[in-house]
Design a protein around this motif. Sequence first.
Motif, PDB file in Angstrom:
ATOM      1  N   TYR A 130       0.857  -1.176   0.000  1.00  0.00           N
ATOM      2  CA  TYR A 130       0.000   0.000   0.000  1.00  0.00           C
ATOM      3  C   TYR A 130       0.893   1.226   0.000  1.00  0.00           C
ATOM      4  CZ  TYR A 130      -3.456   3.495   1.326  1.00  0.00           C
ATOM      5  OH  TYR A 130      -4.265   4.608   1.332  1.00  0.00           O
ATOM      6  N   LYS A 131       0.821   1.996  -1.092  1.00  0.00           N
ATOM      7  CA  LYS A 131       1.638   3.197  -1.267  1.00  0.00           C
ATOM      8  C   LYS A 131       3.122   2.909  -1.019  1.00  0.00           C
ATOM      9  CE  LYS A 131      -1.886   6.716  -0.647  1.00  0.00           C
ATOM     10  NZ  LYS A 131      -2.285   7.998  -0.016  1.00  0.00           N
ATOM     11  N   GLY A 132       3.588   1.789  -1.554  1.00  0.00           N
ATOM     12  CA  GLY A 132       4.991   1.418  -1.476  1.00  0.00           C
ATOM     13  C   GLY A 132       5.410   0.753  -0.189  1.00  0.00           C
ATOM     14  N   THR A 133       4.480   0.549   0.724  1.00  0.00           N
ATOM     15  CA  THR A 133       4.799  -0.067   2.011  1.00  0.00           C
ATOM     16  C   THR A 133       4.292  -1.507   2.033  1.00  0.00           C
ATOM     17  OG1 THR A 133       4.676   2.057   3.176  1.00  0.00           O
ATOM     18  CG2 THR A 133       4.436   0.063   4.506  1.00  0.00           C
ATOM     19  N   ASP A 134       5.155  -2.423   2.476  1.00  0.00           N
ATOM     20  CA  ASP A 134       4.753  -3.826   2.599  1.00  0.00           C
ATOM     21  C   ASP A 134       3.814  -3.993   3.796  1.00  0.00           C
ATOM     22  OD1 ASP A 134       6.309  -4.694   0.435  1.00  0.00           O
ATOM     23  OD2 ASP A 134       8.101  -4.798   1.710  1.00  0.00           O
ATOM     24  N   VAL A 135       2.667  -4.628   3.559  1.00  0.00           N
ATOM     25  CA  VAL A 135       1.706  -4.909   4.621  1.00  0.00           C
ATOM     26  C   VAL A 135       1.559  -6.419   4.735  1.00  0.00           C
ATOM     27  CG1 VAL A 135      -0.654  -4.620   5.452  1.00  0.00           C
ATOM     28  CG2 VAL A 135       0.475  -2.753   4.212  1.00  0.00           C
ATOM     29  N   THR A 136       1.838  -6.944   5.935  1.00  0.00           N
ATOM     30  CA  THR A 136       1.701  -8.375   6.195  1.00  0.00           C
ATOM     31  C   THR A 136       0.338  -8.638   6.825  1.00  0.00           C
ATOM     32  OG1 THR A 136       4.082  -8.560   6.583  1.00  0.00           O
ATOM     33  CG2 THR A 136       2.700 -10.356   7.395  1.00  0.00           C
ATOM     34  N   GLN A 137      -0.382  -9.640   6.310  1.00  0.00           N
ATOM     35  CA  GLN A 137      -1.710  -9.983   6.807  1.00  0.00           C
ATOM     36  C   GLN A 137      -1.661 -11.386   7.410  1.00  0.00           C
ATOM     37  OE1 GLN A 137      -4.394  -7.566   3.575  1.00  0.00           O
ATOM     38  NE2 GLN A 137      -3.470  -9.466   2.942  1.00  0.00           N
ATOM     39  N   ILE A 138      -1.945 -11.485   8.701  1.00  0.00           N
ATOM     40  CA  ILE A 138      -1.875 -12.760   9.419  1.00  0.00           C
ATOM     41  C   ILE A 138      -3.285 -13.155   9.824  1.00  0.00           C
ATOM     42  CG2 ILE A 138      -0.865 -13.983  11.378  1.00  0.00           C
ATOM     43  CD1 ILE A 138       1.317 -11.828  11.435  1.00  0.00           C
ATOM     44  N   TYR A 139      -3.787 -14.201   9.217  1.00  0.00           N
ATOM     45  CA  TYR A 139      -5.148 -14.662   9.506  1.00  0.00           C
ATOM     46  C   TYR A 139      -5.117 -15.725  10.599  1.00  0.00           C
ATOM     47  CZ  TYR A 139      -9.768 -16.760   8.962  1.00  0.00           C
ATOM     48  OH  TYR A 139     -11.031 -17.248   9.196  1.00  0.00           O
ATOM     49  N   ASP A 140      -5.848 -15.468  11.694  1.00  0.00           N
ATOM     50  CA  ASP A 140      -5.931 -16.382  12.833  1.00  0.00           C
ATOM     51  C   ASP A 140      -7.146 -17.286  12.618  1.00  0.00           C
ATOM     52  OD1 ASP A 140      -6.480 -17.597  15.291  1.00  0.00           O
ATOM     53  OD2 ASP A 140      -5.541 -15.973  16.412  1.00  0.00           O
ATOM     54  N   ARG A 141      -6.895 -18.572  12.352  1.00  0.00           N
ATOM     55  CA  ARG A 141      -7.994 -19.501  12.050  1.00  0.00           C
ATOM     56  C   ARG A 141      -8.881 -19.768  13.264  1.00  0.00           C
ATOM     57  NH1 ARG A 141      -3.730 -21.647   8.680  1.00  0.00           N
ATOM     58  NH2 ARG A 141      -4.419 -21.732   6.490  1.00  0.00           N
ATOM     59  N   ASP A 142      -8.322 -19.638  14.477  1.00  0.00           N
ATOM     60  CA  ASP A 142      -9.119 -19.878  15.685  1.00  0.00           C
ATOM     61  C   ASP A 142     -10.096 -18.736  15.935  1.00  0.00           C
ATOM     62  OD1 ASP A 142      -7.933 -22.305  16.156  1.00  0.00           O
ATOM     63  OD2 ASP A 142      -6.369 -21.467  17.475  1.00  0.00           O
ATOM     64  N   TYR A 143      -9.588 -17.502  15.915  1.00  0.00           N
ATOM     65  CA  TYR A 143     -10.429 -16.342  16.209  1.00  0.00           C
ATOM     66  C   TYR A 143     -11.137 -15.788  14.970  1.00  0.00           C
ATOM     67  CZ  TYR A 143      -8.479 -15.978  20.912  1.00  0.00           C
ATOM     68  OH  TYR A 143      -8.124 -16.219  22.212  1.00  0.00           O
ATOM     69  N   LYS A 144     -10.785 -16.337  13.788  1.00  0.00           N
ATOM     70  CA  LYS A 144     -11.386 -15.873  12.527  1.00  0.00           C
ATOM     71  C   LYS A 144     -11.154 -14.373  12.330  1.00  0.00           C
ATOM     72  CE  LYS A 144     -13.827 -19.804  11.817  1.00  0.00           C
ATOM     73  NZ  LYS A 144     -12.826 -20.870  11.963  1.00  0.00           N
ATOM     74  N   GLN A 145      -9.951 -13.918  12.640  1.00  0.00           N
ATOM     75  CA  GLN A 145      -9.611 -12.513  12.477  1.00  0.00           C
ATOM     76  C   GLN A 145      -8.263 -12.379  11.804  1.00  0.00           C
ATOM     77  OE1 GLN A 145      -9.968 -10.744  16.433  1.00  0.00           O
ATOM     78  NE2 GLN A 145     -11.845  -9.716  15.786  1.00  0.00           N
ATOM     79  N   THR A 146      -8.073 -11.225  11.140  1.00  0.00           N
ATOM     80  CA  THR A 146      -6.820 -10.946  10.452  1.00  0.00           C
ATOM     81  C   THR A 146      -6.093  -9.804  11.139  1.00  0.00           C
ATOM     82  OG1 THR A 146      -7.739 -11.653   8.336  1.00  0.00           O
ATOM     83  CG2 THR A 146      -5.759 -10.286   8.267  1.00  0.00           C
TER      84      THR A 146
END
Length: 666
Positions: free
Chosen positions: A145-161
């Motif tokens: 996003y706008k040249g910045t790396d964004v890491t997305q970690i999806y938690d399968r237990d809590y169903k949240q990212t």
Amino acid sequence: MKKIIIAIILLLVAGSLFYYLYWSPVYRLKAMNVIPSNAAFVMASDQPVNSWNDISNSQVWSHLKTNPEFALITDYANYIDSLVQENDWLDYVGNKELLIAALPVQNTYDYAYVMDLSRVSRLKSVQFYLQQILDDNYKVTYRKYKGTDVTQIYDRDYKQTIHICFLENLLVMSLNSNPIEQIINQYVEPQSEDIYLSEVTNEVGYGGMIRVYINYRSFMNYLGQFALENAGMNMLKQSLRYSGFKGNVDNSGILFKGYTNVNDTVNSYLKALYTSGNGSHEFLKIVPTASPYFVSLGFKGFPEFVENLEGALNSNPEQKESYNDNKELTEKFLKIDLNETFVNWVDNEVVMLQTTPSSKVGFQEYAMLIKTKDPEEADKGLRTIREQIKKRTPIKIKSIDYRGSAIRYMAMKGFFKVFLGKLFDKFDKPYYSIVDDWVIFSNHPQTIKNIIDAKEEEETLYYDDNFINHYDQLSEKSSIYAYVNMVEIFNDLKPLMEIQEWKSMKKNEEYIKCFSRLSLQLAPEDGNVFKTVFNASFTDPSLLLVDGKTAETSPRRYQAEIQRIPKEKLPWASRYTTELKEIDKIVIPNLSGDEYVAKYNNGNPKYLISIKNGWKHGRFESYFENGEVKFKGKYRDDKKDGTWRVYDEEGNLIEKLKYKEGQLDE
């Protein structure tokens, strides 16, 4: 020899790395610099892990975490704590500065977490370690996003990212993408520094268990998620800029101390306050213990405040014109000089308070307390005003004596608004009484009686040990002091809330009332800043009774209410004497008529009261909910007089009582 050379090389490498990480000059992007200006509030800590340990071990958090919403926060916090314990390298991260910001997202707010990794950010393996400590319960993806790396970690237990990015030395996290993007926008295209926010942050400095910064322009919108828009919220939004606090959480509650700056271009009354010094808190000797809330204004002297107000109004032509018009209209109509008849005898304290309802009629009762320099001068000035009003109005209401103090009536719509603003506009046709150094005003004479009773019987905040324990954390002088008894005021909040938010509040009633007393004080400092203190006292939930009262609050007041058998379950013959006393405290909403009738929800009459000259005078009848008569008697000048009859729920006469001037004739 070779081993010595290798050892020297390793020592040099280790030393260089240590210098690189700890002593070498490094540019650090300040965490506050990436927080967008529309953040409602920011919480910060230099030692987040240590602070969390202290908070999580307190009685406050032990209770709050039994709420499902707080329990989820606890789960996440415990998980992060376990990561720190199991991964030595996270010791570098665990006690770095952490900020939590509330940012607007569509019609609600979400949170971003910003941690200053300082020199640890030079270890490029930080991102690598994040990948290493995650197990199969997590799915990791990447985007830009706008040249910045964004890491997305999806938690399968809590169903949240969890969304994560690195901005130089800063680690940014959020449970939604929008807050991350807002922070990146601020980083890529930074807005100019807000000098008013900087003023507050510089005053607060660093350290403390936790720091909190509030942007009132956005914070009032944040509160708008839960409450209907009202004049008080709008006034704060327009009048205050920022607050900054250092805070502490322990078993006694939450205490914040810091500074607040004001928008002196908008509210002339506020500007006048911070240029008029502080007032004392003598009013605590007269405010009843169970008052739901009060707001006090303090100054070195009221004439000085009025002078400063008139000077401040020069910068606001619209407010100045309104002030001058109202003052001139009042003086011409009554043919008086307001400085002589009012301003000059007022001392250094003015208080507006809500009192506990005298009866179950269901409306709020308010009073205004004004401290006098000289009670005789106050009486002389008010008598002059009252006499001038009598010449111009047909209303004639007789004065009465109550416990040695005369209660008089004086219709003067808009009078207090001239000098004290909209907060005091509700007192348009007040009764008043002079008690010691105080003038008590209220639209209902029974409210004045209740305050006099509380003072005479020492059932005021000054004599309440539990309030004094709360007050000990505060200053004995202030310019503004707002106090809330959350146990008493809770049900009064309903009209201010959206329906769904009120349902949510009722569901969480125990978690709100446990902060039984709230106080906010502002005292002027040099410049246009107020020294600010906020104190929220925590009450052990086991002391909260079903009816919302606390067992610890004012033992004298509640001793009669805490019984093995609830009063309503006692035989009528055992409790009618108490109710006979309570009907004297009935507050009549409209005293201009000849009769007042209150009804039950089923439509049956509850009270029928004759009125003369603004007082209970003549016939009085009270009924059970089934329609049967309960009491019959007469009042004379607001006091019981003559024969009173008491009936049971079947309509049978069970007692006759004789009264003379309000006293039971034994």
